[in-house]
Design an enzyme around this catalytic site. Structure first.
Site, PDB file in Angstrom:
ATOM      1  NE  ARG A  62      -3.796   0.088   2.090  1.00  0.00           N
ATOM      2  CZ  ARG A  62      -4.360   0.662   3.153  1.00  0.00           C
ATOM      3  NH1 ARG A  62      -4.174   0.131   4.350  1.00  0.00           N
ATOM      4  NH2 ARG A  62      -5.085   1.744   3.022  1.00  0.00           N
ATOM      5  CG  HIS A 112      -7.636   5.887  11.434  1.00  0.00           C
ATOM      6  ND1 HIS A 112      -8.704   5.593  10.625  1.00  0.00           N
ATOM      7  CD2 HIS A 112      -8.149   6.057  12.668  1.00  0.00           C
ATOM      8  CE1 HIS A 112      -9.813   5.575  11.353  1.00  0.00           C
ATOM      9  NE2 HIS A 112      -9.507   5.851  12.593  1.00  0.00           N
ATOM     10  CB  CYS A 139      15.010   3.182  13.945  1.00  0.00           C
ATOM     11  SG  CYS A 139      14.589   4.880  14.368  1.00  0.00           S
ATOM     12  N   GLY A 178     -16.917  11.015   2.208  1.00  0.00           N
ATOM     13  CA  GLY A 178     -16.349   9.746   1.782  1.00  0.00           C
ATOM     14  C   GLY A 178     -16.032   8.778   2.888  1.00  0.00           C
ATOM     15  CG  LEU A 205     -20.597   6.765  -4.672  1.00  0.00           C
ATOM     16  CD1 LEU A 205     -20.433   7.955  -5.617  1.00  0.00           C
ATOM     17  CD2 LEU A 205     -19.514   5.717  -4.911  1.00  0.00           C
ATOM     18  CD  GLU A 206     -22.488   3.129  -0.449  1.00  0.00           C
ATOM     19  OE1 GLU A 206     -23.248   2.393  -1.077  1.00  0.00           O
ATOM     20  OE2 GLU A 206     -21.304   2.843  -0.211  1.00  0.00           O
ATOM     21  CB  ALA A 222     -15.335  12.931  -3.212  1.00  0.00           C
TER      22      ALA A 222
END
Ligand code: APR
Length: 236
Positions: A62, A112, A139, A178, A205-206, A222
């Site tokens: 990701r 988050h 690190c 969103g 969207l919904e 959006a």
């Protein structure tokens, strides 16, 4: 809802839907991330303890993917609002991508966490990180091999709840963009805002699970709804 231009202090909550049109998967829509992966396998501290390679590979994938994506018209409209709004404004995002910032927004809080920082559990600092973690690199700040994704997993406390609550106490307008309203504490912000007297607007969207708490809901993508709304707020 009253004319948008009259509001002064705005809190904007964004979720995966604001980045969907940039080509970043949402979590719960058809074919979304949580259909491709089990939350229990990749997004809990227990999963990381049980199979760290699986978890690190998931976030490495990701982290690499978001760096190939571009902010869309919704991100750009919010950045424009942020740079011109004279009152208080805070974009509280559940997203771990950096598209708000790459569009130019500055008053952004990642509740988050973020893909492009890593969390060193040895020195408890968060160096910027764009590469993979699977090889357990040291690190850059303390040298320990104790880096993990700087993402808040299920069962962990979101970041900066005091800052968010302080902004909600000040807000006279709360806008949600969103997000499905499936995950707390973010899903509870609309109720807090409403009970504190703020106007509440949903752009999605919904209808989300918390739709009934919003005075107004506008349905659509959006990239259409957000620029329209920002025009309204800025009155131009
Ligand atoms: N424009 C507007 N809204 C959209 C678009 C779009 N182009 N595409 C999808 N949406 C809406 C969907 O209708 C849905 O309501 O965005 C929402 C996305 O919901 P989720 O996939 O549940 O994502 P989100 O609400 O951000 O998830 C919250 O859950 O998995 C955890 O930590 C993760 O931050 C995440 C949290």
């Amino acid at each position: 809802m009253a004319a948008m231009a009259q509001y002064r202090n705005i809190v904007i909550l964004t979720g995966a839907g604001v980045s969907a049109e940039s080509g970043i998967d949402t979590f719960r829509s058809e074919g979304g991330l949580w259909e491709q992966h089990r939350v229990e396998d990749v997004a809990t501290p227990e999963a990381f303890a049980r199979d760290p390679d699986l978890v690190l590979r998931f976030y490495d994938m990701r982290r690499a993917a978001i760096q190939t994506k571009q902010p869309n018209a919704a991100h750009h409209a919010l950045a424009r609002l942020d740079s011109t709004w004279p009152g208080n404004l805070l974009i509280v995002t559940q997203n771990v991508d950096d598209l708000h910032e790459r569009a130019g927004a500055r008053r952004v809080h990642h509740m988050h966490g973020e893909h492009l920082t890593a969390w060193c559990t040895a020195c408890d600092r968060r160096p910027r990180w764009t590469g993979p973690l699977i090889e357990r690199p040291p690190c850059p700040l303390c040298g320990a091999s104790a880096l993990r994704p700087d993402v808040v997993w299920f069962g962990e406390m979101p970041y900066g709840m005091d800052r968010i609550h302080a902004a909600l106490r000040e807000a006279d307008l709360f806008v949600s963009i969103g997000t499905s309203g499936a995950v707390y504490p973010a899903a509870g912000f609309v109720r807090s805002a409403r009970e504190l007297g703020a106007a509440t607007l949903e752009l999605n969207l919904e209808r989300s699970r918390g739709s009934s708490w919003f005075v107004e809901t506008r349905l659509g993508p959006a990239t259409e709804l957000v620029p329209e709304w920002v025009e309204e707020v800025l009155g131009c």
